[in-house]
Design an enzyme around this catalytic site. Structure first.
Site, PDB file in Angstrom:
ATOM      1  N   GLY A   1       0.932  -1.194   0.153  1.00 42.37           N
ATOM      2  CA  GLY A   1       0.044  -0.168  -0.137  1.00 42.37           C
ATOM      3  C   GLY A   1       0.891   1.217  -0.073  1.00 42.37           C
ATOM      4  N   LYS A   2       2.361   0.923   0.150  1.00 44.90           N
ATOM      5  CA  LYS A   2       2.916   2.380  -0.027  1.00 44.90           C
ATOM      6  C   LYS A   2       3.012   3.134  -1.125  1.00 44.90           C
ATOM      7  CE  LYS A   2       4.571   2.354   4.350  1.00 44.90           C
ATOM      8  NZ  LYS A   2       3.629   1.167   5.090  1.00 44.90           N
TER       9      LYS A   2
END
Length: 369
Positions: free
Chosen positions: A184-185
């Site tokens: 999710g970064k």
């Protein structure tokens, strides 16, 4: 449904390049480290304006090895914040050192630099600022204090790929910078991954050995090391995605500006862009005393949100042994009870942002007492 994060759309947009890169690794059979990982280390270090990159299996491993390379161990103290993901603090504990907390600045959510010096003792060996939500900590005073006291500065840049402090990329400002490539970064792997950047060749040599069982070369173990190596497939995927990172970052910044405009009169606290900062909006966080009710209502309207983070580390059950109590860090505690992360990613459409903002505006009126 407006998802909090849409990794599938991102993948479909670059599918051909990703698939080709993965197949290349499969054919090469370089599954652990290998040429793709080496190339990623060079390219990401260059992106961060750093001399060296050391690829590892997680952002947590990056923090752990950075601390070890800096000589942090049992009996030492490391200053950081309680308002962060638990990995920041866990990595300090892995070394046998003690985390010493300083409250956050309530505007930036990063470490309150005016509180650092009073937390320093004869046991203090490092300062570990967190660039939270994609906004850099106020690094200039941190560096000044560290140099005056002979402390190492390790940047937790897990949420801040491409963020800048006074025009300098985070990760290359302190002695060592640590990044996460959790999916999710802003730059995410398709699995786990992390990176350490530094300008120090000795730190680099130590961390390269520590990530690979302490080997200087195969079966020659110089240090007691770890199995923190990056997979070749993740290296290849991240190399493809790194080429898109700046465009995705500009997309996030544009989306944040649209949120800012649409929520300007909502009564919610929206993110403050600090004057020294290029904020890369890993998450777009608003604040409300009615956060929990708003989150529930948004979900009922088909809008996913997140909370980063609902409990500051000093109040987590796992870290009660550190001896802190409720009330010790009031800004962190208040933020934890009020922050709400809205959908934020480059592929988010203007129409989706408008829907989120308008729904939120209407709900704020309904839940305000």
């Amino acid at each position: 449904m407006i998802p909090f994060l849409d990794l599938k759309t991102q993948y479909l947009n670059i599918k051909d390049e990703i698939d080709t890169a993965v197949l290349k690794v499969l054919e090469s059979t370089q599954f652990i480290l290998g040429s793709e990982v080496t190339a990623l280390e060079e390219e990401f270090a260059q992106y961060c304006d750093a001399d060296y990159g050391i690829a590892v299996n997680t952002g947590t491993s990056a923090l752990h090895l950075a601390l070890l390379a800096a000589g942090i161990g049992a009996g030492d103290e490391v200053i950081t914040v309680p308002f962060t993901f638990v990995a920041t603090v866990a990595a300090i504990c892995y070394t046998g050192a003690t985390p010493v907390f300083v409250d956050i600045d309530p505007v930036s959510y990063t470490i309150d630099v005016t509180q650092i010096e009073k937390a320093i003792t004869e046991k203090t060996k490092a300062i570990l600022p967190v660039h939270l939500y994609g906004q850099p900590a106020n690094m200039e005073p941190i560096i000044e204090i560290a140099r005056r006291y002979g402390l190492t500065v390790i940047e937790d840049a897990a949420q801040a790929h491409g963020a800048e402090y006074k025009g300098q990329r985070v990760g290359s400002i302190g002695d060592i910078g640590c990044f996460s490539f959790y999916p999710g970064k802003n730059l995410g792997a398709y699995g786990e991954g992390g990176m350490i950047v530094t300008n120090n060749p000795e730190y680099t040599r130590t961390m390269r050995m520590l990530r690979d069982w302490g080997q200087e070369r195969k079966y020659h173990h110089v240090l007691k090391g770890y199995n923190y190596r990056m997979d070749g497939i993740q290296g290849a995927i991240l190399r493809v995605k790194l080429r898109y990172l700046e465009a995705w970052t500009e997309g996030r910044i544009a989306n944040a500006k649209q949120y800012d405009q649409l929520l300007a009169n909502s009564g919610l606290v929206t993110p403050t862009l600090m004057p020294y900062s290029r904020h890369v909006y890993h998450v777009y966080v608003v604040r409300s005393p009615q956060r929990d009710q708003l989150q529930q209502k948004l979900n009922e309207h088909g809008i996913q949100t997140g909370i980063h983070y609902p409990i500051p580390v000093h109040l987590l059950e796992a870290y009660q042994d550190l001896g802190y109590q409720a009330g010790d860090f009031p800004h962190a505690e208040k933020a934890a009870s009020e922050v709400l992360s809205l959908p934020m990613y480059a592929e988010l459409s203007a129409a989706q942002i408008k829907t989120v903002a308008e729904t939120l505006q209407s709900l704020v009126q309904g839940v305000t007492v």
